[in-house]
Design an enzyme around this catalytic site. Structure first.
Site, short mmCIF file in Angstrom:
data_model
loop_
_atom_site.label_atom_id
_atom_site.label_comp_id
_atom_site.label_asym_id
_atom_site.label_seq_id
_atom_site.Cartn_x
_atom_site.Cartn_y
_atom_site.Cartn_z
N LYS A 66 67.80 -50.21 6.50
CA LYS A 66 69.16 -50.33 7.05
C LYS A 66 69.20 -51.61 7.86
CE LYS A 66 71.06 -48.04 10.66
NZ LYS A 66 71.77 -46.97 11.39
N ARG A 109 74.21 -39.14 10.97
CA ARG A 109 72.78 -38.83 11.08
C ARG A 109 72.34 -38.80 12.54
NH1 ARG A 109 70.49 -43.26 13.89
NH2 ARG A 109 69.43 -44.74 12.55
N ASN A 158 82.46 -40.87 31.86
CA ASN A 158 82.22 -42.15 31.21
C ASN A 158 82.52 -43.26 32.20
OD1 ASN A 158 81.47 -43.63 28.83
ND2 ASN A 158 83.58 -44.33 28.71
N SER A 198 75.78 -47.32 25.86
CA SER A 198 75.00 -48.55 25.65
C SER A 198 74.55 -49.12 26.99
CB SER A 198 75.86 -49.57 24.89
OG SER A 198 77.08 -49.76 25.57
N THR A 220 69.81 -44.92 23.92
CA THR A 220 68.81 -45.98 24.11
C THR A 220 67.99 -46.18 22.85
OG1 THR A 220 68.73 -45.57 26.48
CG2 THR A 220 66.82 -46.65 25.52
N ASP A 221 68.22 -47.31 22.20
CA ASP A 221 67.53 -47.59 20.94
C ASP A 221 67.00 -49.03 20.92
OD1 ASP A 221 69.96 -48.85 20.87
OD2 ASP A 221 70.64 -47.96 18.97
N GLY A 291 66.33 -39.53 21.27
CA GLY A 291 66.73 -39.84 19.88
C GLY A 291 66.91 -41.34 19.72
P1 NAD Z 1 80.59 -47.84 21.82
O1 NAD Z 1 80.53 -49.28 22.04
O2 NAD Z 1 81.67 -47.26 20.99
O3 NAD Z 1 80.60 -47.10 23.24
C1 NAD Z 1 79.75 -47.52 24.28
C2 NAD Z 1 79.67 -46.45 25.34
O4 NAD Z 1 78.79 -46.89 26.39
C3 NAD Z 1 81.01 -46.18 26.01
O5 NAD Z 1 81.04 -44.81 26.41
C4 NAD Z 1 80.97 -47.10 27.24
O6 NAD Z 1 81.84 -46.65 28.27
C5 NAD Z 1 79.51 -46.90 27.63
N1 NAD Z 1 78.99 -47.99 28.45
C6 NAD Z 1 79.07 -49.32 28.22
N2 NAD Z 1 78.44 -50.00 29.20
C7 NAD Z 1 77.97 -49.08 30.08
C8 NAD Z 1 77.23 -49.15 31.29
N3 NAD Z 1 76.88 -50.32 31.81
N4 NAD Z 1 76.91 -47.98 31.92
C9 NAD Z 1 77.28 -46.78 31.41
N5 NAD Z 1 77.97 -46.65 30.24
C10 NAD Z 1 78.31 -47.79 29.60
O7 NAD Z 1 79.14 -47.43 21.23
P2 NAD Z 1 78.73 -46.20 20.33
O8 NAD Z 1 78.83 -46.58 18.90
O9 NAD Z 1 79.37 -44.98 20.83
O10 NAD Z 1 77.15 -46.17 20.64
C11 NAD Z 1 76.70 -45.78 21.93
C12 NAD Z 1 75.22 -46.12 22.04
O11 NAD Z 1 74.48 -45.36 21.08
C13 NAD Z 1 74.89 -47.59 21.75
O12 NAD Z 1 73.91 -48.01 22.68
C14 NAD Z 1 74.28 -47.56 20.36
O13 NAD Z 1 73.38 -48.61 20.13
C15 NAD Z 1 73.57 -46.22 20.41
N6 NAD Z 1 73.29 -45.62 19.11
C16 NAD Z 1 72.11 -44.96 18.98
C17 NAD Z 1 71.80 -44.37 17.77
C18 NAD Z 1 70.52 -43.61 17.63
O14 NAD Z 1 70.12 -43.28 16.52
N7 NAD Z 1 69.86 -43.27 18.70
C19 NAD Z 1 72.68 -44.48 16.70
C20 NAD Z 1 73.90 -45.11 16.89
C21 NAD Z 1 74.21 -45.68 18.11
#
Ligand code: NAD
Length: 320
Positions: A66, A109, A158, A198, A220-221, A291
């Site tokens: 991916k 997923r 949030n 994020s 956290t990734d 995760g």
């Molecule tokens: P998004 O951009 O749609 O949303 C971001 C979120 O983080 C919002 O709720 C925002 O308010 C919050 N945020 C931003 N800056 C912040 C800060 N300084 N302190 C606290 N909160 C803050 O992103 P998304 O698509 O919902 O993804 C969220 C996170 O999940 C990203 O970090 C993404 O990389 C991660 N992610 C992880 C996996 C996994 O498999 N573990 C998969 C997809 C996404």
């Protein structure tokens, strides 16, 4: 090679399909026949992250990658911030077999992994779901969690409160009362907490979290991201999708670096799925699923989309 574009994915893979595909994926990893290759993740500047997650599942005959990442400026352009595509190969010949849209699949997923952790590790009597985060993934997380426990209400916080009404609408659709609360109140009232932000620094502190809570820390990734205080991992039994990712790019990176958590104390969730680890062992135990998102998860759901597209004769065949 079949191209399965993003627009077809919703009709091909359901959340329930993703749950069973990811559970099988975690089991295959625990049995040792499926491997993730080291993750490549690069900062592009202005908060943009780009990288590759790949792996091989011998038994499932899946090989692929991916490619994609996180592009925080996308929302202003009417796009979601997470963008990805999955390329599947024939593991015998190396020939490409499919290019599959990865955006919805990533959300499905990731939510499935979180829900599997809740299903396997949260107390049976969990009634209040807490969510930290309200971005694109959060609604998927809420829907998937609601399938595995009889939650009676949702509390959420949030950093950007203007994003919460969208999550509240998902709760309303599921018939769940929803309350936007202060961060401390998430931990005070929730039996299960999902963190999906994020954030670059901890929001949720150990003192906020009660004994017996299950946490699914899903945001956290990458090196440098962080959602919870490392002291919380020291109090918890820590589970993960993959130990190497957890301690290098997952939530555990911080607790391990501070010497608060030993890398060999982190348990693959697949061990619980195949019965090699008992999972939660008391009502007071804090369980925490780190995760990180592994390449094999992406291959599992993309392969399912490919199979269904072939069965239905949809997608676009191209010569490579
Ligand atoms: P998004 O951009 O749609 O949303 C971001 C979120 O983080 C919002 O709720 C925002 O308010 C919050 N945020 C931003 N800056 C912040 C800060 N300084 N302190 C606290 N909160 C803050 O992103 P998304 O698509 O919902 O993804 C969220 C996170 O999940 C990203 O970090 C993404 O990389 C991660 N992610 C992880 C996996 C996994 O498999 N573990 C998969 C997809 C996404």
């Amino acid at each position: 090679m079949l191209i399965v574009p993003e627009a077809l994915i919703a009709g091909l893979v359901t959340p329930e399909d993703a749950f069973s595909a990811i559970e099988a994926c975690f089991a295959a990893m625990a049995r040792g026949g499926a491997y993730n290759f080291p993750v490549v993740r690069e900062a592009l500047g202005e908060g943009r992250q780009y990288g590759f997650k790949s792996g091989l599942d011998r038994a499932g005959a899946m090989l692929g990658v991916k490619a994609g990442g996180y592009f925080p400026g996308n929302l202003a352009k009417g796009l979601i911030n997470h963008q990805s595509s999955v390329l599947l190969f024939d593991p015998e010949t190396g020939r490409p077999v499919a290019l599959v849209g990865g955006n919805l699949l990533t959300a499905l997923r990731t939510a499935a992994a979180s829900a599997i952790s809740i299903d396997r590790l949260a107390r049976r009597d969990a009634r209040v779901l807490g969510i930290v985060g309200a971005g694109h993934q959060a609604g998927f997380q809420l829907r998937a969690a609601a399938r595995v426990r009889q939650f009676e209400r949702v509390v959420a916080w949030n950093l950007h409160p203007e994003m919460l009404p969208k999550l509240a609408a998902v709760a309303a659709e599921l018939g769940l009362p929803f309350e936007a609360v202060a961060l401390e109140q998430v931990g005070e009232s929730a039996d299960v907490i999902i963190t999906i932000t994020s954030a670059p620094a901890a929001s949720l502190m150990s003192a906020h979290v009660r004994a017996g809570t299950h946490l699914a820390c899903m945001g956290t990734d990458t090196v440098g991201k962080q959602e919870v205080e490392p002291a919380l991992l020291a109090r918890a039994t820590v589970f993960t999708d993959e130990v190497a990712q957890s301690i290098n790019i997952g939530e555990a990176q911080h607790a391990v670096a501070l010497g608060l958590l030993q890398a060999d104390a982190v348990v693959p969730l697949g061990d619980v799925v195949i019965g090699a680890h008992p999972g939660r062992q008391s009502a007071d135990e804090i369980t925490l699923f780190d995760g990180t998102g592994v390449g094999l998860q992406d291959l599992a759901v993309a392969a399912m989309a490919l199979r269904r597209a072939r069965e239905r004769g949809i997608g676009q065949e191209v010569e490579m």
